[in-house]
Write a protein that holds these residues in place. Sequence first.
Motif, PDB file in Angstrom:
ATOM      1  N   MET A   6      29.415  38.414  35.074  1.00  0.00           N
ATOM      2  CA  MET A   6      28.084  37.909  34.763  1.00  0.00           C
ATOM      3  C   MET A   6      28.152  36.556  34.057  1.00  0.00           C
ATOM      4  O   MET A   6      27.420  35.622  34.385  1.00  0.00           O
ATOM      5  CB  MET A   6      27.339  38.915  33.889  1.00  0.00           C
ATOM      6  N   GLN A   7      29.084  36.437  33.084  1.00  0.00           N
ATOM      7  CA  GLN A   7      29.191  35.209  32.301  1.00  0.00           C
ATOM      8  C   GLN A   7      30.283  34.271  32.809  1.00  0.00           C
ATOM      9  O   GLN A   7      30.391  33.136  32.362  1.00  0.00           O
ATOM     10  CB  GLN A   7      29.447  35.552  30.825  1.00  0.00           C
ATOM     11  N   GLY A   8      31.111  34.767  33.721  1.00  0.00           N
ATOM     12  CA  GLY A   8      32.120  33.908  34.319  1.00  0.00           C
ATOM     13  C   GLY A   8      33.261  33.547  33.398  1.00  0.00           C
ATOM     14  O   GLY A   8      33.635  32.371  33.285  1.00  0.00           O
ATOM     15  N   GLY A   9      33.838  34.550  32.735  1.00  0.00           N
ATOM     16  CA  GLY A   9      34.972  34.288  31.848  1.00  0.00           C
ATOM     17  C   GLY A   9      35.708  35.567  31.503  1.00  0.00           C
ATOM     18  O   GLY A   9      35.268  36.681  31.839  1.00  0.00           O
ATOM     19  N   TYR A  10      36.834  35.405  30.823  1.00  0.00           N
ATOM     20  CA  TYR A  10      37.660  36.536  30.415  1.00  0.00           C
ATOM     21  C   TYR A  10      37.424  36.834  28.936  1.00  0.00           C
ATOM     22  O   TYR A  10      37.642  35.982  28.076  1.00  0.00           O
ATOM     23  CB  TYR A  10      39.143  36.233  30.670  1.00  0.00           C
ATOM     24  N   VAL A  11      36.991  38.061  28.668  1.00  0.00           N
ATOM     25  CA  VAL A  11      36.692  38.496  27.299  1.00  0.00           C
ATOM     26  C   VAL A  11      37.971  38.458  26.466  1.00  0.00           C
ATOM     27  O   VAL A  11      39.064  38.757  26.958  1.00  0.00           O
ATOM     28  CB  VAL A  11      36.104  39.921  27.323  1.00  0.00           C
ATOM     29  N   GLU A  12      37.819  38.138  25.200  1.00  0.00           N
ATOM     30  CA  GLU A  12      38.971  37.995  24.303  1.00  0.00           C
ATOM     31  C   GLU A  12      39.796  39.272  24.170  1.00  0.00           C
ATOM     32  O   GLU A  12      41.013  39.247  24.301  1.00  0.00           O
ATOM     33  CB  GLU A  12      38.489  37.595  22.897  1.00  0.00           C
ATOM     34  N   ARG A  20      42.009  29.673  40.945  1.00  0.00           N
ATOM     35  CA  ARG A  20      40.974  28.676  41.226  1.00  0.00           C
ATOM     36  C   ARG A  20      39.836  28.758  40.214  1.00  0.00           C
ATOM     37  O   ARG A  20      39.379  27.729  39.680  1.00  0.00           O
ATOM     38  CB  ARG A  20      40.439  28.878  42.645  1.00  0.00           C
ATOM     39  N   LYS A  21      39.388  29.968  39.919  1.00  0.00           N
ATOM     40  CA  LYS A  21      38.270  30.089  38.984  1.00  0.00           C
ATOM     41  C   LYS A  21      38.696  29.709  37.564  1.00  0.00           C
ATOM     42  O   LYS A  21      37.900  29.120  36.809  1.00  0.00           O
ATOM     43  CB  LYS A  21      37.659  31.493  39.040  1.00  0.00           C
ATOM     44  N   LEU A  22      39.947  29.979  37.195  1.00  0.00           N
ATOM     45  CA  LEU A  22      40.427  29.572  35.870  1.00  0.00           C
ATOM     46  C   LEU A  22      40.535  28.057  35.760  1.00  0.00           C
ATOM     47  O   LEU A  22      40.227  27.487  34.704  1.00  0.00           O
ATOM     48  CB  LEU A  22      41.778  30.228  35.577  1.00  0.00           C
ATOM     49  N   ILE A  23      40.962  27.404  36.822  1.00  0.00           N
ATOM     50  CA  ILE A  23      40.984  25.938  36.802  1.00  0.00           C
ATOM     51  C   ILE A  23      39.578  25.399  36.578  1.00  0.00           C
ATOM     52  O   ILE A  23      39.359  24.495  35.750  1.00  0.00           O
ATOM     53  CB  ILE A  23      41.586  25.388  38.108  1.00  0.00           C
TER      54      ILE A  23
END
Length: 401
Positions: free
Chosen positions: A155-161, A213-216
């Motif tokens: 949903m937010q487009g990232g990796y939770v801590e 790709r998404k991390l870049i």
Amino acid sequence: MEKMLVQWREELSEELTCDILPFWMAFLGDGVHFAGRIDGRGKAHPEAGKGAVLIARMLWTFSAAYRMTGRPEYLHAAGKLRKFLALWLIDPVHGGVYWEIAPDGSPVCGKKQSYAIGFAVYGLSEYVRATGDPEALDEAAALFGSLEEHVWDAMQGGYVEALTRNWKPLEDMRLSEKDANTYFSMNTHLHLLEPYANLLRVWREDRVATAVRKLIHIHTDRLFDPQTGHLNLFFDARWQPQGRKVSYGHDIEASWLIDEAALVLGEPQVTTDVGPVVEALAAAAVEGLRPDGSLIYEYDPQTERIDADRHWWVQAEAVVGFFNMYERTGDEAFLRRSHDAWQYIRTHLLDGGNGEWFWSVRADGSVNRDDDKAGFWKCPYHNSRMCMELIRRIERLLTKN
């Protein structure tokens, strides 16, 4: 220049094989009954817990050293570490890795810190690069799967801590006491990009390529601040920056890791797109350089506070990052900056006679012996990787010439 490069390569090889790696082989011992920590004055602490980050970074180091040199003692050390990671740190019930275990191997902290799982992928994937071991690849793939299933917030487009041991929300997600308690961080995303790119080298799966790709794009579109040229460090769940502190070491480290990840991905448009960000980050890191060739730690523009300590890992990343920029641009100013950082390391950070490097040199020029020589955060990965990267890059330059 050729004479300088040849001498530099020899210095790096000697530092790696005669100073750094022997220290860590002695630290590792039999691979089971080793102290979790050696303090800044050289005292071993067998009562200390062992962290997943330490073990994973040591696994990466000895795997990479074996792959580069072919020396069997490094393979032996890597094998011990891979076995230790598999037996004691991978959670057999919920997946992922424990954050910390006690000297007897029992879990002390079972939380799932994304950063630590990423480093386990990094170590295992490098072991696969060195040995081709299919079981290690299976372990790395399983950890990757856990991160994608539980940690990726689509949903937010990232990796939770961080999450609890069984992947539930966690109130305190901080990586360390000095970090902010935020939903997303630059540091975690940078150290997921690094292992994911390494995993892609040995496992050319579409889903791994998609994750790289998404991390870049997270780095170029979310973490990078085009107004300052720096990376923002902490973010809430909506990707709003929490503070504006600058980490010069992470800027220069990210500059070459983003470049490397794009090259591993092998998509020309991505490689082109990252160029301006890579170059802006390296240019921004130059702001932290001092006349002696060192790179200071942090600056907070909101309080105007400067942390001018020279941390070991920051200097190591400066050597690689500025050399990468020399290769990218041909600007000899970057080559000088890289070499100056190495000369600073040789003069101020090496613990002659005892092996390894000191944690840092303080702003007043005194050596920091209060922080660890080896332990939860003090590992051989930054400095050994610097040596291996520069040896490889210098040899490539010499071959071209």
